[in-house]
Write an enzyme that holds these catalytic residues in place. Structure first.
Site, mmCIF file in Angstrom:
data_model
loop_
_atom_site.group_PDB
_atom_site.id
_atom_site.type_symbol
_atom_site.label_atom_id
_atom_site.label_comp_id
_atom_site.label_asym_id
_atom_site.label_seq_id
_atom_site.Cartn_x
_atom_site.Cartn_y
_atom_site.Cartn_z
ATOM 1 N N TRP A 372 28.413 34.664 29.732
ATOM 2 C CA TRP A 372 29.507 34.127 30.559
ATOM 3 C C TRP A 372 28.954 33.504 31.830
ATOM 4 O O TRP A 372 29.638 32.753 32.506
ATOM 5 C CB TRP A 372 30.510 35.236 30.910
ATOM 6 C CG TRP A 372 29.994 36.232 31.939
ATOM 7 C CD1 TRP A 372 28.791 36.891 31.916
ATOM 8 C CD2 TRP A 372 30.645 36.660 33.140
ATOM 9 N NE1 TRP A 372 28.675 37.717 33.016
ATOM 10 C CE2 TRP A 372 29.788 37.602 33.788
ATOM 11 C CE3 TRP A 372 31.879 36.365 33.732
ATOM 12 C CZ2 TRP A 372 30.128 38.224 34.990
ATOM 13 C CZ3 TRP A 372 32.212 36.990 34.933
ATOM 14 C CH2 TRP A 372 31.339 37.916 35.548
ATOM 15 N N ASP A 373 27.702 33.835 32.151
ATOM 16 C CA ASP A 373 27.036 33.259 33.323
ATOM 17 C C ASP A 373 27.253 31.746 33.355
ATOM 18 O O ASP A 373 27.405 31.149 34.419
ATOM 19 C CB ASP A 373 25.520 33.513 33.278
ATOM 20 C CG ASP A 373 25.147 34.982 33.123
ATOM 21 O OD1 ASP A 373 25.927 35.736 32.503
ATOM 22 O OD2 ASP A 373 24.062 35.382 33.590
ATOM 23 N N GLU A 501 29.708 46.089 34.756
ATOM 24 C CA GLU A 501 29.174 46.813 33.587
ATOM 25 C C GLU A 501 28.913 48.286 33.869
ATOM 26 O O GLU A 501 28.408 48.992 33.000
ATOM 27 C CB GLU A 501 27.889 46.129 33.099
ATOM 28 C CG GLU A 501 28.161 44.741 32.554
ATOM 29 C CD GLU A 501 26.946 44.125 31.866
ATOM 30 O OE1 GLU A 501 25.846 44.660 32.000
ATOM 31 O OE2 GLU A 501 27.132 43.085 31.194
ATOM 32 N N LYS A 613 28.532 47.748 39.345
ATOM 33 C CA LYS A 613 27.266 47.024 39.225
ATOM 34 C C LYS A 613 27.394 45.667 39.936
ATOM 35 O O LYS A 613 26.458 45.148 40.505
ATOM 36 C CB LYS A 613 26.961 46.805 37.746
ATOM 37 C CG LYS A 613 25.636 46.134 37.457
ATOM 38 C CD LYS A 613 25.432 46.006 35.952
ATOM 39 C CE LYS A 613 24.097 45.367 35.610
ATOM 40 N NZ LYS A 613 24.005 45.048 34.181
ATOM 41 N N GLN A 614 28.611 45.098 39.853
ATOM 42 C CA GLN A 614 28.784 43.718 40.336
ATOM 43 C C GLN A 614 30.252 43.447 40.627
ATOM 44 O O GLN A 614 31.124 44.210 40.215
ATOM 45 C CB GLN A 614 28.297 42.763 39.260
ATOM 46 C CG GLN A 614 29.087 42.856 37.963
ATOM 47 C CD GLN A 614 28.278 42.407 36.765
ATOM 48 O OE1 GLN A 614 27.737 43.223 36.025
ATOM 49 N NE2 GLN A 614 28.178 41.094 36.572
HETATM 50 C C1 BGC Z 1 25.162 41.345 34.128
HETATM 51 C C2 BGC Z 1 26.014 40.443 33.263
HETATM 52 C C3 BGC Z 1 25.258 39.163 32.968
HETATM 53 C C4 BGC Z 1 23.910 39.462 32.356
HETATM 54 C C5 BGC Z 1 23.069 38.233 32.150
HETATM 55 C C6 BGC Z 1 23.836 41.574 33.441
HETATM 56 O O1 BGC Z 1 23.017 42.322 34.282
HETATM 57 O O2 BGC Z 1 25.793 42.567 34.358
HETATM 58 O O3 BGC Z 1 27.214 40.138 33.943
HETATM 59 O O4 BGC Z 1 25.989 38.365 32.120
HETATM 60 O O5 BGC Z 1 23.200 40.324 33.229
HETATM 61 O O6 BGC Z 1 22.815 37.585 33.348
#
Ligand code: BGC
Length: 779
Positions: A372-373, A501, A613-614
């Site tokens: 999704w990035d 996550e 986490k984010q």
């Molecule tokens: C993040 C995800 C991301 C992935 C790839 C993970 O650490 O939590 O949101 O899509 O890294 O960048």
């Protein structure tokens, strides 16, 4: 949060380059990622042509082709229905970077003899990598070496190296031995889930290799996907010495070498130009690969290295004309923002069949997968600077729609479900709580389409491709969710994971539900638009995918009745139905070396706590800003910010944007600093595995949407710029509906200039401004 201070730079600051004048064995692998060169198809890590000979530190020789992968079976100790059965991994392909130098029989490398001077530089205006070394062999012969590496942005299948040697203090023979090596292993497996599974077996199987008159060529095949790969190299030698040059070709196990022995007088130079090409049967019929190779290498030789370099500079000139961001008074951040834009361009697939990986083409972290990035982080940068690239990225989603349909069926749902991580469109996530459960990817793609169409006016894309994606993914949502009697008939979406996550498989993740609501409304509006303006296409599409008016009405109903969890007592949105009832993570007693938490705690331990986490809800507050009042943004931000670890590199940029919006400029600056120099300062300590492309693109958003305060509201660009006190001024460009706009923010306010286009109406805060071409307006 305390004010942020730049860490000591790992590489000296420079406005238009990344460079070093000493080299560092210990951190070699990190430098290999940072000095990567690429053209969106070929990616080459910044490996030394002569190989790595350091006694400490590590090296990953890396050559990648966007979208080229092998696919191994995944072995699950405890499998279940619907788990992906094969894994795709971007392959490390034949290494053709190799050029070894001998000076009167003495092998050159940086850990032998004496390095008299050393310099390496990635030039972001000209788009090439330079290395200059003055070296003295153990026997005392001194040479000046100048190596330039170029992966032309305008020639997808070509790379070139120009290797020049000058004899400084002797008369004798220098030997340049140029090779390509087909024996490549993938990086080994580690405990770090961000790296990937690794593989013990060689990924490429040799089928043929030969020296022909014009070039050396190898044909290999991937073990499982059975793609053919043809790698070839050709050479041109120039020398101001009048002597005979001896050329020999060698063929060893999986290695082809061409060797030039050049006699030089003191002061003489010789330069070897090497052209490298890669073609695969994933892109073309196998029978065409040799002929195509010949064409590309022929074209390169006819053009010549210097002309290719000029072309590259012109290409980049166009790029920077639309994409440059200037930050005056802050050399660290100036370098960071340009480096990020440059690396994004080097990694992004532009052919509609490939995309941009979480590490781009710079390393093997996340196995080259697209996430999704792309839509949430990379797409905005491209949409507003290079919209044709955004279109290609979205076309990739269209080209994989059938696979998304198949995946939805496997998941017992209607419509289409895009994969959480993929190369060719198939789901690759083997840990579903942080993978397939992140169904929000569907809504993220829909959001990307909407933003792209609004910013560019490319209705043709919407009609021919975007609508079908929107309709199929909307179908999925309505089938996945349900009108829940227990919540007064509200539309609920259960058992999903939001962006954060560290919280998995929950009911009603607020981010997801809000994004789905936005998507369903947009899908409905799009259907209405097609019905009235493009009736033929609409009819055809509906009949092709069996879409009925009733279904579309349910989209609207689900959007209207969307459940969004809210906590009345705290007066904030709840991240999901249960988040706020969990215990908070004990941050005080978590030492710094326990981060990222994912490497030190079992997922369940993390899931049981309020810890992020984010950015999750905070991201929704940015993306869907008009759904929240400023007071709500402040309250929600103040609740979630202290719980957020930013263990994902995708997080600080979003916090920077929202901090700027709610007036916390110091925090906005700190978060921006952390994101814009994430790899240059190696903040997450894993730049060695590849660069963080989402964070790099996020840093552009932090400038444009954060400090610049840009939002697209009802199709119109609105700016609300602020100037961090650390800067004298900053300037960025925006492409909108074909117009090119420049925004300069300085101590006196803001200046808007329409650089291309006849006129455009924008808003500065609440005020409408109509700009005419080349007539700057101050606000
Ligand atoms: C993040 C995800 C991301 C992935 C790839 C993970 O650490 O939590 O949101 O899509 O890294 O960048």
């Amino acid at each position: 949060m305390k004010p942020y201070e730049h860490p000591e730079p790992l590489y000296p600051y420079a406005d238009w380059s990344l460079g070093e004048d000493t080299y560092d064995d210990l951190n070699n692998q990190r430098s290999e990622s940072l000095f990567a060169t690429g053209n969106g198809y070929i990616g080459m890590r910044g490996n030394f042509e002569e190989g790595f000979h350091g006694s400490e530190g590590t090296s990953v020789t890396g050559n990648y082709l966007n979208g080229f992968y092998d696919s191994e079976p995944i072995v699950y100790p405890e499998g279940a229905y619907g788990y992906p059965s094969r894994n795709q991994a971007m392959l490390n392909v034949t290494n053709a970077q190799i050029i070894q130098l001998r000076v009167e029989g003495e092998q050159f490398h940086l850990n032998r003899g004496r390095v008299l001077s050393y310099k390496r530089e990635l030039d972001m205006k000209m788009g090439y990598l330079l290395r200059e070394v003055d070296w003295e062999s153990p026997a005392g012969h001194q040479v000046r070496i100048r190596i330039r590496r170029l992966v032309p942005l305008a020639h997808k299948h070509l790379a070139a190296v120009d290797y020049e040697v000058t004899a400084l203090n002797f008369e004798g023979t220098v030997t340049l031995s140029s090779a390509m090596d087909g024996r490549i292993a993938q990086q080994e497996a580690t405990d770090d889930p961000r790296l990937g599974a690794g593989s013990a077996l060689p990924s490429l199987i040799m089928e043929s290799m030969e020296h022909s008159e014009k070039f050396a060529i190898m044909k290999q095949r991937t073990r499982h996907t059975q793609f053919a790969l043809v790698t070839a190299m050709s050479h041109g030698l120039s020398s101001n010495a009048g002597h005979e040059v001896a050329v020999t070709g060698k063929k060893e196990e999986e290695r082809l070498t061409v060797e030039y022995a050049v006699p030089l007088l003191k002061g003489d130079s010789t330069s070897l130009t090497k052209y490298i090409s890669y073609h695969t049967s994933k892109d073309y019929p196998e029978a065409e690969l040799f002929e195509r190779t010949e064409q590309v290498l022929g074209m390169a030789a006819a053009t010549g290295f210097e002309a290719l370099l000029q072309e590259q500079t012109a290409f980049l000139g166009e790029f920077w004309r639309h994409a440059d961001v200037e930050i005056n008074g802050d050399p660290a951040l100036q370098q960071g923002i340009r480096f990020n834009a440059f690396q994004l361009l080097q990694s992004v697939g532009r052919d509609g069949l490939t995309n941009i990986g979480a590490k781009g083409l710079t390393g093997e972290g996340y196995e080259g997968h697209y996430f999704w990035d792309t839509e949430m982080y990379m797409l905005p940068f491209f949409t507003y600077t290079q919209p044709q690239i955004s279109r290609s990225l979205l076309e990739f989603r269209y080209s994989t729609l059938d696979k998304a349909r198949e995946r939805a069926a496997v998941m017992s749902q209607k419509g289409a479900l895009y994969p959480w991580r993929t190369i060719d469109g198939e789901e690759n996530s083997s840990y579903f709580p942080a993978g397939t459960a992140q169904a929000h990817i569907n809504a993220d793609i829909a959001y990307g389409i909407k933003q792209y169409v609004l910013a560019t006016g490319d209705t043709e894309f919407l009609v021919s491709k975007g609508a079908e994606i929107l309709f199929e993914t909307s179908r999925f949502w309505v089938d996945l969710g349900h009108f829940n009697p227990a919540k007064g008939g509200a539309f609920c979406i259960d058992a999903v994971t939001g962006p954060d996550e560290y919280t998995a498989i929950v009911n009603n993740n607020a981010y997801t539900n809000l994004m789905v609501q936005d998507q369903l409304n947009y899908a409905y509006q799009t259907a209405e638009l097609l019905r009235s303006e493009y009736p033929d296409q609409f009819k055809q599409l509906c009949s092709r995918i069996n879409l009925t008016d009733e279904e579309m009405k349910v989209w609207l109903e689900a959007a209207n009745k969307m459940f969004v969890p809210y906590d009345e007592e705290l007066d904030i949105y709840a991240q999901d139905d249960t988040f706020l009832s969990k215990q908070k993570w004990d941050f005080e007693n978590t030492p710094a070396d326990k981060y990222p938490l994912l490497l030190h705690f079992h997922p369940l331990v993390i899931y049981r706590h309020q810890v992020l986490k984010q950015a999750d809800l905070v991201l929704a507050m940015f993306l869907l800003g008009d759904k929240f009042t400023l007071e709500e943004k402040v309250r929600n931000y103040n609740y979630y910010e202290p719980l957020t670890t930013h263990d994902s590199s995708l997080s600080p940029c979003i916090h920077s944007i929202v901090s700027a919006e709610i007036g916390e400029l110091e925090n906005a600056y700190s978060y921006f600093d952390r994101t814009v120099r994430m790899d240059l300062d190696d903040i997450n300590k894993n730049a060695k595995d590849g660069l963080h492309t989402a964070a790099m693109a996020g840093s552009w958003m932090s400038i444009v949407n954060g400090f610049g305060g840009m939002r697209l509201i009802d199709g119109m660009l609105v700016f609300n710029p602020v100037l961090p006190k650390q800067w004298e001024s900053y300037r960025f460009k925006i492409v909108n509906q074909g117009a090119l706009l420049e925004i300069l923010v300085d101590g006196e306010g803001v200046q808007y200039t329409l650089l291309e286009g006849e006129s455009i109406t924008i808003k500065h805060k609440d005020r409408s401004l109509t700009l005419a071409w080349n007539e700057p307006v101050r606000a």
